[in-house]
Design a protein around this motif. Structure first.
Motif, PDB file in Angstrom:
ATOM      1  N   LEU A   1       0.866  -1.173   0.000  1.00  0.00           N
ATOM      2  CA  LEU A   1       0.000   0.000   0.000  1.00  0.00           C
ATOM      3  C   LEU A   1       0.905   1.227   0.000  1.00  0.00           C
ATOM      4  O   LEU A   1       1.785   1.352   0.853  1.00  0.00           O
ATOM      5  CB  LEU A   1      -0.893   0.003   1.245  1.00  0.00           C
ATOM      6  CG  LEU A   1      -1.861   1.163   1.383  1.00  0.00           C
ATOM      7  CD1 LEU A   1      -2.928   1.098   0.296  1.00  0.00           C
ATOM      8  CD2 LEU A   1      -2.509   1.148   2.745  1.00  0.00           C
ATOM      9  N   THR A   2       0.717   2.108  -0.977  1.00  0.00           N
ATOM     10  CA  THR A   2       1.523   3.326  -1.086  1.00  0.00           C
ATOM     11  C   THR A   2       0.613   4.544  -0.984  1.00  0.00           C
ATOM     12  O   THR A   2      -0.405   4.619  -1.671  1.00  0.00           O
ATOM     13  CB  THR A   2       2.291   3.359  -2.424  1.00  0.00           C
ATOM     14  OG1 THR A   2       3.169   2.236  -2.469  1.00  0.00           O
ATOM     15  CG2 THR A   2       3.097   4.631  -2.574  1.00  0.00           C
TER      16      THR A   2
ATOM     17  N   GLU B   1       8.890   3.617   5.021  1.00  0.00           N
ATOM     18  CA  GLU B   1       8.334   2.268   4.923  1.00  0.00           C
ATOM     19  C   GLU B   1       7.966   1.781   6.321  1.00  0.00           C
ATOM     20  O   GLU B   1       8.714   1.949   7.271  1.00  0.00           O
ATOM     21  CB  GLU B   1       9.361   1.319   4.303  1.00  0.00           C
ATOM     22  CG  GLU B   1       8.849  -0.098   4.158  1.00  0.00           C
ATOM     23  CD  GLU B   1       9.873  -1.038   3.552  1.00  0.00           C
ATOM     24  OE1 GLU B   1       9.702  -2.248   3.703  1.00  0.00           O
ATOM     25  OE2 GLU B   1      10.854  -0.565   2.934  1.00  0.00           O
ATOM     26  N   THR B   2       6.789   1.183   6.418  1.00  0.00           N
ATOM     27  CA  THR B   2       6.327   0.619   7.675  1.00  0.00           C
ATOM     28  C   THR B   2       5.502  -0.620   7.364  1.00  0.00           C
ATOM     29  O   THR B   2       5.181  -0.883   6.201  1.00  0.00           O
ATOM     30  CB  THR B   2       5.510   1.651   8.491  1.00  0.00           C
ATOM     31  OG1 THR B   2       5.206   1.110   9.769  1.00  0.00           O
ATOM     32  CG2 THR B   2       4.240   2.055   7.784  1.00  0.00           C
ATOM     33  N   GLU B   3       5.185  -1.371   8.375  1.00  0.00           N
ATOM     34  CA  GLU B   3       4.317  -2.527   8.181  1.00  0.00           C
ATOM     35  C   GLU B   3       3.079  -2.331   9.040  1.00  0.00           C
ATOM     36  O   GLU B   3       3.175  -1.984  10.215  1.00  0.00           O
ATOM     37  CB  GLU B   3       5.020  -3.818   8.569  1.00  0.00           C
ATOM     38  CG  GLU B   3       4.167  -5.017   8.220  1.00  0.00           C
ATOM     39  CD  GLU B   3       4.940  -6.308   8.152  1.00  0.00           C
ATOM     40  OE1 GLU B   3       4.360  -7.331   8.502  1.00  0.00           O
ATOM     41  OE2 GLU B   3       6.116  -6.266   7.753  1.00  0.00           O
ATOM     42  N   ARG B   4       1.928  -2.505   8.419  1.00  0.00           N
ATOM     43  CA  ARG B   4       0.651  -2.371   9.123  1.00  0.00           C
ATOM     44  C   ARG B   4      -0.275  -3.476   8.657  1.00  0.00           C
ATOM     45  O   ARG B   4      -0.450  -3.693   7.464  1.00  0.00           O
ATOM     46  CB  ARG B   4      -0.028  -1.016   8.829  1.00  0.00           C
ATOM     47  CG  ARG B   4       0.765   0.193   9.228  1.00  0.00           C
ATOM     48  CD  ARG B   4       0.768   0.347  10.762  1.00  0.00           C
ATOM     49  NE  ARG B   4       1.719   1.355  11.182  1.00  0.00           N
ATOM     50  CZ  ARG B   4       1.420   2.612  11.449  1.00  0.00           C
ATOM     51  NH1 ARG B   4       0.204   3.040  11.330  1.00  0.00           N
ATOM     52  NH2 ARG B   4       2.370   3.439  11.830  1.00  0.00           N
TER      53      ARG B   4
ATOM     54  N   LEU C   1       0.614  -5.616   5.791  1.00  0.00           N
ATOM     55  CA  LEU C   1       0.939  -4.965   4.514  1.00  0.00           C
ATOM     56  C   LEU C   1       2.262  -4.219   4.645  1.00  0.00           C
ATOM     57  O   LEU C   1       2.586  -3.703   5.708  1.00  0.00           O
ATOM     58  CB  LEU C   1      -0.132  -3.937   4.131  1.00  0.00           C
ATOM     59  CG  LEU C   1      -1.545  -4.420   3.923  1.00  0.00           C
ATOM     60  CD1 LEU C   1      -2.455  -3.223   3.680  1.00  0.00           C
ATOM     61  CD2 LEU C   1      -1.618  -5.398   2.758  1.00  0.00           C
ATOM     62  N   THR C   2       2.994  -4.125   3.546  1.00  0.00           N
ATOM     63  CA  THR C   2       4.127  -3.214   3.471  1.00  0.00           C
ATOM     64  C   THR C   2       3.551  -1.877   3.016  1.00  0.00           C
ATOM     65  O   THR C   2       2.959  -1.784   1.943  1.00  0.00           O
ATOM     66  CB  THR C   2       5.174  -3.712   2.461  1.00  0.00           C
ATOM     67  OG1 THR C   2       5.617  -5.007   2.877  1.00  0.00           O
ATOM     68  CG2 THR C   2       6.360  -2.759   2.389  1.00  0.00           C
ATOM     69  N   VAL C   3       3.690  -0.868   3.859  1.00  0.00           N
ATOM     70  CA  VAL C   3       3.082   0.438   3.596  1.00  0.00           C
ATOM     71  C   VAL C   3       4.191   1.458   3.372  1.00  0.00           C
ATOM     72  O   VAL C   3       5.124   1.569   4.165  1.00  0.00           O
ATOM     73  CB  VAL C   3       2.182   0.879   4.763  1.00  0.00           C
ATOM     74  CG1 VAL C   3       1.564   2.242   4.484  1.00  0.00           C
ATOM     75  CG2 VAL C   3       1.096  -0.157   5.025  1.00  0.00           C
ATOM     76  N   TYR C   4       4.076   2.193   2.271  1.00  0.00           N
ATOM     77  CA  TYR C   4       4.988   3.291   1.955  1.00  0.00           C
ATOM     78  C   TYR C   4       4.201   4.590   2.040  1.00  0.00           C
ATOM     79  O   TYR C   4       3.174   4.733   1.388  1.00  0.00           O
ATOM     80  CB  TYR C   4       5.560   3.147   0.541  1.00  0.00           C
ATOM     81  CG  TYR C   4       6.371   1.899   0.336  1.00  0.00           C
ATOM     82  CD1 TYR C   4       7.714   1.848   0.716  1.00  0.00           C
ATOM     83  CD2 TYR C   4       5.800   0.760  -0.230  1.00  0.00           C
ATOM     84  CE1 TYR C   4       8.459   0.702   0.524  1.00  0.00           C
ATOM     85  CE2 TYR C   4       6.545  -0.388  -0.431  1.00  0.00           C
ATOM     86  CZ  TYR C   4       7.866  -0.415  -0.050  1.00  0.00           C
ATOM     87  OH  TYR C   4       8.610  -1.548  -0.227  1.00  0.00           O
ATOM     88  N   VAL C   5       4.689   5.527   2.848  1.00  0.00           N
ATOM     89  CA  VAL C   5       4.025   6.823   2.993  1.00  0.00           C
ATOM     90  C   VAL C   5       5.015   7.893   2.580  1.00  0.00           C
ATOM     91  O   VAL C   5       6.136   7.946   3.092  1.00  0.00           O
ATOM     92  CB  VAL C   5       3.554   7.059   4.445  1.00  0.00           C
ATOM     93  CG1 VAL C   5       2.860   8.411   4.564  1.00  0.00           C
ATOM     94  CG2 VAL C   5       2.634   5.940   4.912  1.00  0.00           C
ATOM     95  N   HIS C   6       4.607   8.742   1.642  1.00  0.00           N
ATOM     96  CA  HIS C   6       5.473   9.831   1.190  1.00  0.00           C
ATOM     97  C   HIS C   6       5.856  10.688   2.383  1.00  0.00           C
ATOM     98  O   HIS C   6       5.029  10.992   3.253  1.00  0.00           O
ATOM     99  CB  HIS C   6       4.748  10.675   0.140  1.00  0.00           C
ATOM    100  CG  HIS C   6       5.667  11.614  -0.558  1.00  0.00           C
ATOM    101  ND1 HIS C   6       5.962  12.864  -0.044  1.00  0.00           N
ATOM    102  CD2 HIS C   6       6.388  11.489  -1.700  1.00  0.00           C
ATOM    103  CE1 HIS C   6       6.807  13.474  -0.856  1.00  0.00           C
ATOM    104  NE2 HIS C   6       7.093  12.659  -1.864  1.00  0.00           N
TER     105      HIS C   6
END
Length: 103
Positions: free
Chosen positions: A27-28, A60-63, A66-71
């Motif tokens: 998820l980005t 980058e984090t995990e939630r 999911l591997t989550v990328y947040v600008h």
């Protein structure tokens, strides 16, 4: 000088988690420019299931599995929360982001 730590308040609806898992588990949350009719520009947060091309610009984090990328522009120092959900209409599905501050 004291270190300033940014905090990321992020919630993801279970429907959105399931959708992102079906699409590969990524998820980005990225900025998408919107231009006004008379000028001006604002960066709105949008969500997708593709990994970002420029990983340096993302946290980058995990939630929820999911591997989550947040600008980085949306990683807030003032704890403004981000919320990701899923809109569905017949066969069409689209992720959305709520409560994201302007960059």
């Amino acid at each position: 000088m004291p270190e300033i730590k940014s905090q990321l308040e992020l919630s993801i609806d279970e429907e959105a988690v399931d959708y992102a898992r079906e699409e590969g588990g990524v998820l980005t949350i990225r900025p998408s420019p919107r231009h006004g009719c008379c000028g001006g520009r604002v960066e709105l947060a949008v969500a997708s299931t593709e990994s970002p091309a420029d990983l340096e610009a993302y946290v980058e984090t995990e939630r929820q599995g999911l591997t989550v990328y947040v600008h980085r522009g949306f990683v807030s120092l003032n704890n403004a929360p981000l919320h990701v959900g899923l809109d569905r209409l017949w066969l069409w599905s689209a992720l959305y982001v709520e409560a994201a501050s302007q960059m």
